[in-house]
Design a protein around this motif. Structure first.
Motif, PDB file in Angstrom:
ATOM      1  N   PHE A 151       0.797  -1.469   0.045  1.00 20.78           N
ATOM      2  CA  PHE A 151      -0.144  -0.251  -0.057  1.00 20.78           C
ATOM      3  C   PHE A 151       0.769   1.649   0.044  1.00 20.78           C
ATOM      4  N   PHE A 152       1.871   1.181   0.829  1.00 14.06           N
ATOM      5  CA  PHE A 152       2.610   2.685   1.122  1.00 14.06           C
ATOM      6  C   PHE A 152       3.567   2.467  -0.233  1.00 14.06           C
ATOM      7  N   LYS A 153       4.084   2.021  -0.469  1.00 14.72           N
ATOM      8  CA  LYS A 153       4.297   1.511  -1.895  1.00 14.72           C
ATOM      9  C   LYS A 153       3.967   2.427  -3.483  1.00 14.72           C
ATOM     10  N   ARG A 154       2.259   1.701  -3.389  1.00 14.21           N
ATOM     11  CA  ARG A 154       1.962   2.336  -4.202  1.00 14.21           C
ATOM     12  C   ARG A 154       1.607   3.678  -4.134  1.00 14.21           C
ATOM     13  N   LEU A 155       1.562   4.497  -2.529  1.00 16.98           N
ATOM     14  CA  LEU A 155       1.495   5.958  -2.207  1.00 16.98           C
ATOM     15  C   LEU A 155       2.920   6.208  -2.910  1.00 16.98           C
ATOM     16  N   ASN A 156       3.282   5.706  -2.534  1.00 18.62           N
ATOM     17  CA  ASN A 156       4.730   6.933  -2.984  1.00 18.62           C
ATOM     18  C   ASN A 156       5.344   7.098  -4.482  1.00 18.62           C
ATOM     19  N   ASP A 157       4.353   6.014  -5.268  1.00 19.59           N
ATOM     20  CA  ASP A 157       4.338   5.761  -6.623  1.00 19.59           C
ATOM     21  C   ASP A 157       3.396   7.361  -6.956  1.00 19.59           C
ATOM     22  N   GLU A 158       2.360   7.751  -6.291  1.00 25.31           N
ATOM     23  CA  GLU A 158       1.222   8.606  -6.625  1.00 25.31           C
ATOM     24  C   GLU A 158       1.929   9.688  -5.450  1.00 25.31           C
TER      25      GLU A 158
ATOM     26  N   ALA B  13     -15.400  -0.793  -3.687  1.00 19.18           N
ATOM     27  CA  ALA B  13     -14.209  -0.322  -3.301  1.00 19.18           C
ATOM     28  C   ALA B  13     -12.951  -1.821  -2.948  1.00 19.18           C
ATOM     29  N   ILE B  14     -13.779  -3.685  -3.504  1.00 22.86           N
ATOM     30  CA  ILE B  14     -13.304  -4.084  -3.621  1.00 22.86           C
ATOM     31  C   ILE B  14     -13.196  -4.397  -4.926  1.00 22.86           C
ATOM     32  N   LYS B  15     -13.679  -3.856  -6.037  1.00 26.40           N
ATOM     33  CA  LYS B  15     -12.945  -4.111  -7.279  1.00 26.40           C
ATOM     34  C   LYS B  15     -11.764  -2.609  -7.432  1.00 26.40           C
ATOM     35  N   GLU B  16     -11.193  -1.813  -6.409  1.00 28.49           N
ATOM     36  CA  GLU B  16     -10.377  -0.898  -6.098  1.00 28.49           C
ATOM     37  C   GLU B  16      -9.494  -1.628  -5.248  1.00 28.49           C
ATOM     38  N   TRP B  17      -9.796  -2.685  -4.481  1.00 24.24           N
ATOM     39  CA  TRP B  17      -8.421  -3.020  -3.479  1.00 24.24           C
ATOM     40  C   TRP B  17      -8.347  -4.272  -4.280  1.00 24.24           C
ATOM     41  N   ALA B  18      -9.245  -4.935  -5.363  1.00 22.50           N
ATOM     42  CA  ALA B  18      -8.546  -6.058  -6.528  1.00 22.50           C
ATOM     43  C   ALA B  18      -7.687  -5.292  -6.764  1.00 22.50           C
ATOM     44  N   ALA B  19      -7.566  -4.461  -7.652  1.00 22.40           N
ATOM     45  CA  ALA B  19      -6.750  -3.880  -8.672  1.00 22.40           C
ATOM     46  C   ALA B  19      -5.780  -4.145  -8.326  1.00 22.40           C
ATOM     47  N   PHE B  20      -5.481  -2.831  -7.004  1.00 21.75           N
ATOM     48  CA  PHE B  20      -4.246  -2.664  -6.250  1.00 21.75           C
ATOM     49  C   PHE B  20      -3.315  -3.853  -6.217  1.00 21.75           C
ATOM     50  N   MET B  21      -4.437  -5.242  -5.763  1.00 22.64           N
ATOM     51  CA  MET B  21      -4.073  -6.213  -4.975  1.00 22.64           C
ATOM     52  C   MET B  21      -2.916  -6.850  -6.715  1.00 22.64           C
ATOM     53  N   ASP B  22      -3.065  -7.023  -7.241  1.00 28.30           N
ATOM     54  CA  ASP B  22      -2.558  -7.430  -8.971  1.00 28.30           C
ATOM     55  C   ASP B  22      -2.176  -6.510  -9.229  1.00 28.30           C
ATOM     56  N   LYS B  23      -1.597  -5.639  -9.302  1.00 28.24           N
ATOM     57  CA  LYS B  23      -0.908  -4.903  -9.389  1.00 28.24           C
ATOM     58  C   LYS B  23       0.062  -4.571  -8.578  1.00 28.24           C
ATOM     59  N   TYR B  24       0.107  -4.280  -7.518  1.00 32.17           N
ATOM     60  CA  TYR B  24       1.322  -4.165  -6.253  1.00 32.17           C
ATOM     61  C   TYR B  24       1.819  -5.324  -5.685  1.00 32.17           C
ATOM     62  N   PHE B  25       0.694  -6.744  -5.393  1.00 29.37           N
ATOM     63  CA  PHE B  25       0.917  -7.530  -3.610  1.00 29.37           C
ATOM     64  C   PHE B  25       0.540  -9.065  -5.085  1.00 29.37           C
TER      65      PHE B  25
END
Length: 409
Positions: free
Chosen positions: A63-70, A303-315
């Protein structure tokens, strides 16, 4: 002369404005903060008997990696420093000292476990270092009077115990309760909540066995067999993931079929119910306060879709069937909100001030109607839960969201 006086006056006014402007915009930093970085410490059981919870720390790091990328928070990147303590309190102390004294983090966030957080609570409070959103529901971590630098996040174990007691009294009033619990403050908190909710008379009449286990035990098979022999037809499985799964599996092996209540700390399809056997887990009752990604009720939820997209990309290797992955995401979101509220006053004192000033904070991955609220006298951010029943594939929520006052009267 008048012209000279005017020039001098203008110079004085300009000088004052230059002197005042930097003071008004002055940034306040404590250790761990610069114009470009915020250091956050974390301690997780990446190894040892509670290593199933390591998923939480890995999600937070992603999560923090994504935050930093943004772009980070107000231009500052999060430096998330996470160490393994193997769920050993002595190791937790060592890692906390390293984070505070060597790494010089601003705060420690989401350290996991009741005995492990207990081991560092006094040290961090003496040093005035925030011990923020600890990953345990023990009530002792919401005591602002005695430990003003420590705050929990999830509903307390006593809250949850009272919720189960209410359900039992309404639906299973003649039942005989057998309890498996972890031999520490977390287990004792669950027991207290359950007994408080039942009341003295029902506690004496209904509870036929209370058997502890230690996290260093190889299995809980002996305890489960004993509870069956005591005649329990209600089984309260208050155990961490590894042992919770063992208990469900062992109950099936010995053909013991009680009404089974599973502590929310282990209410995860991917991390507990699958290892226990989905068929063995059918009918398990528990509570939740966050959206279960295995529940088809949320398949189209934004919210679940956004979380799933995050998981797919960052974890991508992370378990998307585990509520621990949702939990880590939610706690990181809460941490970010606090840091945003701090603005440029990134001091330890202001971190705690803002953590104690979350008002009706909504996170879409929490169940509908559940909001985060804190105050200087309320260090329990999430205080409501909803009952659920596992149908062999996913948990099905039922009833309203209810709070910890239930069953105390």
């Amino acid at each position: 002369m008048t012209q000279i006086r005017g020039v001098l006056l203008a110079s004085v006014v300009l000088g004052l404005s230059v002197a005042i402007a930097p003071a008004a915009a002055q940034k306040k930093y404590d250790p761990g903060v610069t114009d470009t970085e915020i250091k956050i410490g974390n301690i997780m059981p990446y190894s040892g008997p509670l290593s199933a919870y390591a998923l939480i720390g890995r999600v937070e790091a992603a999560f923090f990696k994504r935050l930093n990328d943004e772009g980070g928070i107000n231009g500052r990147k999060i430096n998330f420093i996470s160490y393994d303590d193997a769920f050993s309190p002595a190791k937790t102390v060592e890692q906390a000292r390293k984070l505070v004294e060597s790494d010089e983090v601003l705060l420690i966030f989401q350290s996991l476990g009741t005995p492990t957080n207990n081991a560092i609570q006094k040290y961090l409070n003496d040093r005035k270092v925030p011990q923020l959103f600890v990953a345990t529901g023990a009530t002792k971590f919401g005591d602002p009077k005695n430990f003003p630098w420590t705050m929990g996040w999830q509903p307390t174990y006593q809250t949850e115990g009272r919720i189960y007691a209410k359900y039992i009294l309404e639906n299973l009033p003649q039942g005989k309760i057998g309890i498996l619990y972890q031999n520490d403050d977390s287990g004792r908190d669950y027991l207290k909540g359950l007994k408080d909710g039942l009341g003295p008379e029902a506690t004496k009449r209904m509870i036929v066995g209370e058997i502890p286990y230690d996290p260093t035990d190889p299995t809980v098979d002996r305890q489960v067999v004993t509870l069956k022999t005591l005649g329990a037809d209600i089984f309260f499985d208050e155990a961490s993931p590894k042992f919770a799964a063992q208990a469900i599996r062992k109950a099936a092996e010995i053909e013991w079929k009680p009404t089974l209540f599973l502590a929310s700390v282990s209410n995860s399809v991917g991390s507990v119910l699958k290892p226990a056997g989905l068929e063995n887990s059918k009918g398990v009752l528990s509570t939740n306060y966050l959206k279960d990604p295995t529940d088809p009720a949320w398949k189209d939820d934004p919210a679940i879709k956004e979380w799933a997209a995050f998981m797919d990309k960052y974890f991508p290797e992370g378990d998307k069937t585990s509520t621990f992955s949702v939990y880590g995401y939610l706690t990181a979101q809460t941490m970010v909100q606090v840091l945003k509220q701090c603005g440029d006053e990134l001091t330890r004192e202001n971190v705690m001030r803002q953590a104690a000033n979350l008002r009706n904070f909504e996170l879409p991955l929490l169940l509908p109607g559940i909001r985060i609220n804190t105050s200087p006298t309320d260090f329990f951010p999430v205080e409501q839960m909803q009952m659920s029943r596992f149908n062999g594939e996913h948990g099905e929520l039922f009833g309203p969201a209810i709070g910890g006052e239930i069953g105390t009267q």
